[in-house]
Design a protein around this motif. Structure first.
Motif, PDB file in Angstrom:
ATOM      1  N   HIS A 195       0.806  -1.227   0.000  1.00  0.00           N
ATOM      2  CA  HIS A 195       0.000   0.000   0.000  1.00  0.00           C
ATOM      3  C   HIS A 195       0.838   1.274   0.000  1.00  0.00           C
ATOM      4  N   ALA A 217      -9.398   3.893  -2.182  1.00  0.00           N
ATOM      5  CA  ALA A 217      -8.111   3.539  -1.556  1.00  0.00           C
ATOM      6  C   ALA A 217      -8.311   2.869  -0.199  1.00  0.00           C
ATOM      7  N   HIS A 218      -7.443   1.909   0.087  1.00  0.00           N
ATOM      8  CA  HIS A 218      -7.403   1.284   1.412  1.00  0.00           C
ATOM      9  C   HIS A 218      -6.697   2.259   2.368  1.00  0.00           C
ATOM     10  N   GLU A 220      -4.483   1.838   4.406  1.00  0.00           N
ATOM     11  CA  GLU A 220      -3.040   1.586   4.559  1.00  0.00           C
ATOM     12  C   GLU A 220      -2.211   2.372   3.532  1.00  0.00           C
ATOM     13  N   CYS A 221      -2.894   3.031   2.570  1.00  0.00           N
ATOM     14  CA  CYS A 221      -2.164   3.858   1.588  1.00  0.00           C
ATOM     15  C   CYS A 221      -1.634   5.108   2.284  1.00  0.00           C
ATOM     16  N   THR A 254      -5.463  -0.541  -3.892  1.00  0.00           N
ATOM     17  CA  THR A 254      -5.240  -1.593  -2.899  1.00  0.00           C
ATOM     18  C   THR A 254      -4.746  -2.815  -3.665  1.00  0.00           C
ATOM     19  N   GLU A 255      -4.522  -3.899  -2.953  1.00  0.00           N
ATOM     20  CA  GLU A 255      -4.002  -5.114  -3.594  1.00  0.00           C
ATOM     21  C   GLU A 255      -4.952  -5.564  -4.708  1.00  0.00           C
ATOM     22  N   ASN A 284       1.301  -4.186  -7.116  1.00  0.00           N
ATOM     23  CA  ASN A 284      -0.071  -4.248  -6.595  1.00  0.00           C
ATOM     24  C   ASN A 284      -0.410  -5.635  -6.071  1.00  0.00           C
TER      25      ASN A 284
END
Ligand code: 13P
Ligand code: SF4
Length: 334
Positions: A195, A217-218, A220-221, A254-255, A284
């Motif tokens: 992230h 976006a997650h 964790e970014c 995100t992933e 990613n």
């Protein structure tokens, strides 16, 4: 699973690098062994698409923990990373919990070594310790309440307003929650390498090509990516947003595994993985998540190894902080 569905999966992914008939046998074997041995497969949204498609449940970290606690199967095979399998074991200690590859770790969990965390807690007396589920079982033994990205804000807000809080290990999620809750929080300096890799400049470039696209976006970014995002949330929250929002295009920070579910839920919408800083890498993809394969799942079901082993003392100590999270989540209907 019908033969037609199995062939469809094989055609779509061409996985296993083996003859289609053998792949068909593997999928049939998996189905048979799951039933005969009474094993459920829990898969995280970051797993490869073909794994999500054979799982009994696919979800985010919170959903996986909730199912691990409640389901009545004899064994659990966790298609995800080590901390998720440990969490399942802590919640279902009487069950055999299997993970197809013990090397499926997590850079974020690794960024919080227990000894250093103990010292950190000792140097900040009087603080309530909130740890993200992306931590080892040992960190959970040092924690008051665990949280996931789905319930982090609600867990923090369940505490009295003047409570002093230590949040670990993700600094991006921690600082995001701190900024929206206004709480007194000290945040551990950890991060997830997947992230942190997204490039805000390259996302904005992409946005010029897809001006109507929503950026999701997650948490964790990094902060600059969070600032330009139209929606910030856990994997399940991002998925929900793509279903409920009217937009047809989404830039996904995100992933990449979650895009599989997004496409399944929204077959006519377009999902563009957010570009990483290094344009030459497959950043990613979480390489830990992607260590799990159909072949390894087959072997794990057959031989019932590798198994998650934790001492009863660790299970007992770590279970308090996870159960507190589940209780709060239940009360709030999360
Ligand atoms: P979720 O809590 O959204 O499942 O995320 C887990 C994770 O590993 C994020 O990198
Ligand atoms: Fe850990 Fe990051 Fe992989 Fe999630 S994506 S499992 S936080 S390394």
């Amino acid at each position: 699973m019908s033969k037609e569905k199995i062939v469809n999966i094989i055609n779509r992914y061409g996985f296993c690098n083996i003859e289609p008939e053998a792949s068909l046998n593997i999928l049939n074997d998996i189905k048979r062994m799951k039933k005969e041995k009474d094993i459920i497969i829990l898969a995280h949204y970051y797993q490869k698409g073909e794994i999500q498609d054979i799982a009994d449940y696919v979800g985010d970290s919170l959903a996986m923990a909730q199912i691990a606690e409640k389901n009545s199967s004899k064994m659990i095979l966790l298609a995800g990373v080590h901390f998720m399998a440990e969490t399942a074991k802590i919640l279902a200690p009487e069950k055999k919990v299997l993970i197809p590859d013990l090397n499926a770790g997590c850079s974020l969990a690794d960024s919080c070594p227990p000894q250093k965390f103990k010292e950190f807690i000792n140097s900040h007396p009087g603080h309530t310790v909130i740890s993200y589920v992306n931590t080892t079982a040992e960190i959970k033994t040092l924690t008051d309440i665990v949280c996931t990205s789905t319930n982090a804000l609600q867990i923090i807000e369940s505490l009295p307003k003047d409570e002093k809080i230590i949040f670990a290990p993700d600094k991006n999620l921690g600082n995001y929650i701190k900024s929206i809750s206004g709480r007194d929080m000290i945040v551990w300096d950890g991060a997830c390498h997947v992230h942190e890799e997204f490039s805000v400049e390259r996302i904005l470039e992409l946005k010029k090509q897809y001006p109507k696209a929503k950026i999701i976006a997650h948490p964790e970014c990094e902060r600059p990516v969070q600032i330009i995002a139209d929606h910030i949330g856990s994997t399940s929250s991002l998925l929900k947003f793509t279903i409920q929002n009217k937009a047809n295009e989404f830039i996904v920070a995100t992933e990449s595994g979650i895009i599989h579910q997004m496409k399944k839920e929204n077959p006519y919408k377009i999902f563009i993985p957010a570009p990483p800083k290094d344009s030459t890498c497959a950043c990613n993809d979480c390489e830990y998540m992607k260590l799990i394969s159909i072949k390894k799942i087959w072997a794990t079901l057959k031989y019932e190894v590798p198994e998650i082993i934790l001492s009863s003392e660790t299970i007992e100590k770590a279970s308090h902080s996870i159960h507190r999270m589940l209780k709060i989540s239940d009360e709030l209907g999360l």
